[in-house]
Scaffold this motif. Structure first.
Motif, PDB file in Angstrom:
ATOM      1  N   UNK A 253      -1.542  34.144  -0.439  1.00  0.00           N
ATOM      2  CA  UNK A 253      -1.825  33.320   0.845  1.00  0.00           C
ATOM      3  C   UNK A 253      -1.716  34.206   2.078  1.00  0.00           C
ATOM      4  N   UNK A 254      -2.456  33.536   3.317  1.00  0.00           N
ATOM      5  CA  UNK A 254      -2.267  34.204   4.455  1.00  0.00           C
ATOM      6  C   UNK A 254      -2.491  35.509   4.797  1.00  0.00           C
ATOM      7  N   UNK A 255      -3.422  36.092   3.844  1.00  0.00           N
ATOM      8  CA  UNK A 255      -3.929  37.436   4.282  1.00  0.00           C
ATOM      9  C   UNK A 255      -5.107  37.603   4.912  1.00  0.00           C
ATOM     10  N   UNK A 256      -5.561  38.591   5.277  1.00  0.00           N
ATOM     11  CA  UNK A 256      -7.180  39.135   5.760  1.00  0.00           C
ATOM     12  C   UNK A 256      -8.068  38.434   4.662  1.00  0.00           C
ATOM     13  N   UNK A 257      -7.793  38.884   3.296  1.00  0.00           N
ATOM     14  CA  UNK A 257      -8.468  38.738   2.083  1.00  0.00           C
ATOM     15  C   UNK A 257      -7.569  38.469   0.853  1.00  0.00           C
ATOM     16  N   UNK A 258      -7.887  37.708   0.004  1.00  0.00           N
ATOM     17  CA  UNK A 258      -7.166  37.653  -1.166  1.00  0.00           C
ATOM     18  C   UNK A 258      -7.165  38.896  -2.105  1.00  0.00           C
ATOM     19  N   UNK A 259      -8.305  39.105  -2.919  1.00  0.00           N
ATOM     20  CA  UNK A 259      -8.441  40.174  -3.779  1.00  0.00           C
ATOM     21  C   UNK A 259      -9.770  40.931  -3.602  1.00  0.00           C
ATOM     22  N   UNK A 260      -9.845  42.188  -3.330  1.00  0.00           N
ATOM     23  CA  UNK A 260     -10.887  42.997  -2.775  1.00  0.00           C
ATOM     24  C   UNK A 260     -11.062  44.315  -3.800  1.00  0.00           C
ATOM     25  N   UNK A 261     -12.206  44.495  -4.326  1.00  0.00           N
ATOM     26  CA  UNK A 261     -12.461  45.515  -5.230  1.00  0.00           C
ATOM     27  C   UNK A 261     -13.591  46.460  -4.445  1.00  0.00           C
ATOM     28  N   UNK A 262     -13.572  47.744  -4.940  1.00  0.00           N
ATOM     29  CA  UNK A 262     -14.459  48.735  -4.268  1.00  0.00           C
ATOM     30  C   UNK A 262     -14.719  49.531  -5.377  1.00  0.00           C
ATOM     31  N   UNK A 263     -16.076  49.886  -5.887  1.00  0.00           N
ATOM     32  CA  UNK A 263     -16.421  50.601  -6.928  1.00  0.00           C
ATOM     33  C   UNK A 263     -16.359  50.096  -8.462  1.00  0.00           C
ATOM     34  N   UNK A 264     -16.855  50.767  -9.382  1.00  0.00           N
ATOM     35  CA  UNK A 264     -16.953  50.200 -10.877  1.00  0.00           C
ATOM     36  C   UNK A 264     -15.695  50.018 -11.424  1.00  0.00           C
ATOM     37  N   UNK A 265     -15.533  48.917 -12.203  1.00  0.00           N
ATOM     38  CA  UNK A 265     -14.239  48.766 -13.140  1.00  0.00           C
ATOM     39  C   UNK A 265     -14.614  47.583 -13.726  1.00  0.00           C
ATOM     40  N   UNK A 266     -13.936  47.126 -14.694  1.00  0.00           N
ATOM     41  CA  UNK A 266     -13.582  45.941 -15.659  1.00  0.00           C
ATOM     42  C   UNK A 266     -12.619  45.021 -15.038  1.00  0.00           C
ATOM     43  N   UNK A 267     -12.565  43.874 -14.613  1.00  0.00           N
ATOM     44  CA  UNK A 267     -11.571  43.328 -13.978  1.00  0.00           C
ATOM     45  C   UNK A 267     -11.367  41.657 -14.552  1.00  0.00           C
ATOM     46  N   UNK A 268     -10.256  41.473 -14.928  1.00  0.00           N
ATOM     47  CA  UNK A 268      -9.933  39.916 -15.133  1.00  0.00           C
ATOM     48  C   UNK A 268      -8.961  39.170 -13.906  1.00  0.00           C
ATOM     49  N   UNK A 269      -9.630  38.054 -13.343  1.00  0.00           N
ATOM     50  CA  UNK A 269      -9.100  37.374 -12.192  1.00  0.00           C
ATOM     51  C   UNK A 269      -8.646  36.214 -12.950  1.00  0.00           C
TER      52      UNK A 269
END
Length: 454
Positions: A253-269
């Motif tokens: 909470x209360x950040x510029x953004x929550x979750x940010x990714x740059x570039x290739x990956x496999x991600x579970x959110x």
């Protein structure tokens, strides 16, 4: 000089690596170590006025507890093994006048264990280490001397566990791993609050991809005044393959953004609560609850069970390969099955609502979610999604059926949005993942490609 140690220029002792065990108490008894000790209110207080090195082959054991005051430019460097498990706990303090004490640096250590340690002003750096575990440790008000974060991880292939730790009021990131160092880690049950007090363009968790990176059951709380500081940033600037990222059960909470990714990956959110991650002055530069950016179109993402509320953009997809926010038109045993269950509320900017912005040419599945509309019908859901229906160059978002949606198939009418905004894709990054408005000297990443700035 004692036979078991040698003197390094500008330093205190450097041990010989003959298997000797050292502690703050033994260092205080050795002439030339720069370590003195006194007892204050029944607690040992050590003062380090010079930097000491524990050589490879030797062992540093600090289990009795106490306070360690580190003076200007002081570093405790450990190249042997290290055990900082203490019930009473150690507190490491920057006691210099100018805030220049460095902290503790572990270099090529096989394993280090830390329990109940507090770092005030000084930091901890694990470089070239094979493994490390921190439990119930606190990092606060780091002076920035040790690097880009209070806890610095520069160990390619290392494995780290960070459990029930607290990071508060640090001027830069709380935890950072170098762009070219792929550290496996589990960060569980930790609290991050008000890190990035310098308001630089660095998230509180500034991480690089690895074989396994897990952030689970953590709380990441920002400060609305810090409009450049995101919550979790994960990058892959070197095109590394085989990256598995999991962000599960966190409150952000209360950040510029929550979750940010740059570039290739496999991600579970999965199963996160993201609230009011919107403190970006220009919506074109951020403010997403979740942002996935991969111009190489290799990223796969499974996003489910999240509540995303109060962001400038709910979820933004730029490039990527396969982003799945819910797919229920396949069997539960299918690898593409995703129960969805994401909830969107009050995400938008410029008077418009943006729950999901598919700024890619790929199809995005987003079935069985609850959208920020008064009635979960196709007609209304269309008003909070940007995709092929708005711009023929974009991929389609398959959002039907929605959670608790009306039965049957409805016609999709013209959307109510008055403008069509394409997100910024030409951000300039350096190798630490910091965004810049213009190219910097050295290697830059622009639109996912590297070039050398002068």
């Amino acid at each position: 000089m004692a036979a078991w140690c040698v003197m390094a220029q500008g330093w205190g002792f450097k041990t010989k690596g003959d298997g000797t065990t050292y502690s703050f108490e033994t260092l205080s008894q050795l002439e030339g170590s720069g370590v003195t000790v006194e007892t204050v209110d029944g607690r040992k207080v050590y003062t380090m006025s010079a930097s000491d090195t524990i050589a490879a082959g030797d062992f540093f054991k600090a289990v009795d507890g106490g306070t360690v005051r580190m003076m200007g430019d002081v570093t405790l460097r450990i190249e042997g093994s290290a055990d900082f498990q203490s019930e009473e706990g150690y507190t490491f303090v920057d006691a210099s006048e100018g805030g220049t004490a460095v902290g503790i640096v572990l270099n090529d250590v096989t394993i280090s264990v830390w329990t109940n340690c507090t770092f005030e002003g000084v930091g901890l750096k694990l470089t070239g280490c094979k493994a490390g575990n921190l439990t119930k440790c606190t990092f606060t008000k780091n002076n920035g001397t040790i690097g880009q974060s209070a806890l610095v991880l520069t160990s390619d292939g290392g494995v780290f566990g960070i459990n029930r730790c607290t990071f508060t009021d640090n001027p830069k990131a709380a935890i950072a791993s170098a762009a070219n160092m792929f550290c496996n880690m589990e960060i569980k049950g930790c609290e991050f609050k008000n890190n990035g007090t310098l308001n630089g363009n660095t998230p509180q968790l500034n991480l690089t991809v690895a074989d396994a990176v897990v952030v689970e059951n953590c709380t990441i709380t920002g400060n609305p005044a810090h409009t450049m500081v995101g919550a979790i940033g994960i990058s892959n600037f070197y095109g590394r393959q085989g990256n598995n990222i999991s962000i599960i059960g966190c409150t952000i909470s209360d950040n510029r953004y929550g979750i940010g990714t740059v570039g290739p990956m496999s991600i579970t959110i999965k199963d996160n609560t993201l609230t009011d991650n919107k403190y970006e002055e220009n919506p074109m530069n951020g403010g997403s609850g979740i942002s996935l950016y991969d111009p190489y179109q290799l990223t796969t993402a499974m996003i489910s069970g999240n509540r995303i509320e109060g962001s400038l953009w709910g979820v933004t997809v730029i490039g990527c390969k396969d982003v799945n926010l819910g797919r229920t038109d396949v069997g539960t045993d299918d690898e593409n099955y995703n129960a969805g269950g994401n909830t969107f509320k009050d995400n938008g900017n410029g008077g418009e609502l943006y729950d999901l912005y598919n700024n890619s040419a790929n199809t995005v599945y987003a079935q069985n979610n609850t959208w920020n509309v008064s009635s979960q019908t196709q007609e209304e859901i269309e008003t909070v999604i940007v995709h092929k229906a708005d711009d023929a160059t974009l991929g389609e978002v398959i959002y039907w059926p929605a959670a608790n949606g009306a039965s049957g198939v409805e016609s999709v009418t013209e959307k109510r949005k008055t403008s069509n905004i394409k997100l910024q894709t030409s951000d300039i990054f350096d190798l630490q993942g910091v965004r810049h408005s213009q190219p910097q000297r050295g290697i830059n990443i622009v639109g996912g490609r590297k070039f050398v700035g002068q």
